[in-house]
Design an enzyme around this catalytic site. Structure first.
Site, PDB file in Angstrom:
ATOM      1  N   GLU A   1       0.795  -1.241   0.000  1.00  0.00           N
ATOM      2  CA  GLU A   1       0.000   0.000   0.000  1.00  0.00           C
ATOM      3  C   GLU A   1       0.821   1.282   0.000  1.00  0.00           C
ATOM      4  O   GLU A   1       0.565   2.193   0.793  1.00  0.00           O
ATOM      5  CB  GLU A   1      -0.964  -0.003   1.202  1.00  0.00           C
ATOM      6  CG  GLU A   1      -1.855  -1.234   1.249  1.00  0.00           C
ATOM      7  CD  GLU A   1      -2.846  -1.236   2.416  1.00  0.00           C
ATOM      8  OE1 GLU A   1      -2.751  -0.340   3.272  1.00  0.00           O
ATOM      9  OE2 GLU A   1      -3.710  -2.126   2.453  1.00  0.00           O
TER      10      GLU A   1
ATOM     11  N   GLU B   1      -6.063 -10.742  -1.406  1.00  0.00           N
ATOM     12  CA  GLU B   1      -6.880 -10.545  -0.195  1.00  0.00           C
ATOM     13  C   GLU B   1      -8.371 -10.493  -0.509  1.00  0.00           C
ATOM     14  O   GLU B   1      -9.122  -9.713   0.075  1.00  0.00           O
ATOM     15  CB  GLU B   1      -6.452  -9.259   0.533  1.00  0.00           C
ATOM     16  CG  GLU B   1      -4.977  -9.223   0.874  1.00  0.00           C
ATOM     17  CD  GLU B   1      -4.561  -8.003   1.700  1.00  0.00           C
ATOM     18  OE1 GLU B   1      -5.445  -7.318   2.257  1.00  0.00           O
ATOM     19  OE2 GLU B   1      -3.345  -7.744   1.783  1.00  0.00           O
TER      20      GLU B   1
END
Ligand code: XIL
Length: 362
Positions: A155, A272
């Site tokens: 991220e 995910e």
């Protein structure tokens, strides 16, 4: 106790609540379907659940040929004091993977969340490089030979922060500038010559302007790293989906983006996956159908891209999902974002994942 009566009940019935055959019955487990297509299916595993809950562990062993620790390799857990590392949970997971013939992913070496509690008080511009290198050397070094792929950096893009290249303003960025990303990958390669080194990010799933801007920034980052000869092998797309945004999902836009990543020569991991169901009615059948439909639409598109080597869901059973509190339903009914239900029965989403993998062209 809950676990005992549960085991007994499951053993007695053998069949999941919603009529879908339970483990070991007529249908092939997802790991077998995946293996048949030369890919991996896996999920994020919780600790100490995997050690203490037999059914939970058995379902992982049954369905998955890949596992990723949900939290225990994050800096907060694995590196609780400047001079102390806590490898026990990760070691358990690694042994579990070995025992059950599963690959293990590493998640994650560098992230702006769940950082070590000591970090803020200790890190300075002067020592940050050394701290980062030591952390990576210790953790990736400890697991050398046991990890198929590492989410080295997680991220790092947030275009809203207004930084050149769309980089996120993270603690590492503030201390080291944009170079922290290349540095982390080089440090990881220096201690582990075999694991695939992956950049992982979220918010890349839809066909809208915000997503397009983030996709552009991610592609620019990946391309730049490769130009600078940074050891980057793969890209992870988290794919936390939400039925409320179903209309914004366009298969061709996802294929285009993942195709561009693949054209860089990178392997791709869906890392995910889960589907938030708040926008669907409480009715379980309708809800499971809606969630499954999104799983299948998303994965059918993603798996068209040959570079995709693995699909992992963020959790395996609705009984344990990080979304429970974040995306609670107004009625209070438990959410149903994952492939297995709260009783570990296979849901329509489980079938949808299987179908999407089966349908993949060789
Ligand atoms: C989540 C875990 O599931 C939670 O248990 C924890 O409290 C917070 O982090 N993106 C990621 C994952 O890369 O590490 C996050 O996991 C979910 C979002």
């Amino acid at each position: 106790m809950e676990r005992r009566s549960f085991l007994a009940a499951l053993a007695a019935s053998g069949v999941a609540t919603n009529g879908v055959p339970a483990r070991g019955e007529t249908e092939r487990a997802l790991r077998e379907v995946a293996a048949g297509k030369g890919m991996w299916f896996g999920a994020a595993a919780g600790w100490p659940l995997l050690r203490d809950n037999e059914i939970y562990a058995r379902q992982f062993a049954t369905e998955c040929n890949m596992l990723v620790p949900e939290n225990v390799l994050k800096m907060q857990v694995v590196h609780p004091e400047p001079e102390r590392y806590n490898f026990e949970p990760g070691d358990f997971l690694a042994a579990f993977c070995q025992k059950h013939g599963m690959k293990m992913r590493g998640h994650t070496l560098v992230w702006h969340q769940q950082m070590a509690p000591w970090f803020q008080g200790v890190a300075t511009r002067e020592n940050a490089r050394r701290l980062l290198e030591e952390h990576i050397r210790a953790v990736a070094g400890h697991y050398r030979g046991k990890i198929e792929s590492w989410d080295v950096v997680n991220e790092a893009i947030d275009v809203k922060d207004g930084i050149a290249g769309g980089l996120r303003k993270t603690p590492w960025f503030e201390l080291l500038g944009p170079e922290y990303i290349d540095f982390a990958f080089r440090a990881a390669r220096a201690v582990d010559g075999e694991a695939r080194l992956v950049y992982n990010d979220y918010g890349l799933d839809y066909a809208d302007e915000g997503t397009a801007a983030k996709q552009e920034a991610v592609l620019r980052l990946l391309r730049g790293m490769l130009e600078r000869k940074v050891p980057l092998d793969g890209f992870g797309t988290q794919a936390h989906l939400n039925v409320a945004s179903r209309e914004k999902f366009k298969p061709e836009a996802l294929r285009k983006f993942l195709g561009e990543v693949a054209a860089l020569g990178l392997k791709i991991y869906v890392t995910e996956l889960d589907v938030i169901d708040q926008a669907l009615p409480d009715d379980v059948e309708a809800r499971d159908r809606g969630v499954a439909e999104f799983y299948e639409a998303y994965l059918s598109a993603a798996l068209d891209v040959k570079a995709v080597v693995a699909v992992l869901t963020w959790g395996l059973t609705d009984r344990y999902t990080w979304l429970a509190r974040r995306h609670a339903r107004a009625s209070g009914a438990p959410i149903r974002p994952l492939p297995l239900d709260r009783e570990y029965g296979r849901k329509p989403a489980w079938r949808a994942i299987g179908r999407a993998m089966e349908g993949r062209r060789g």
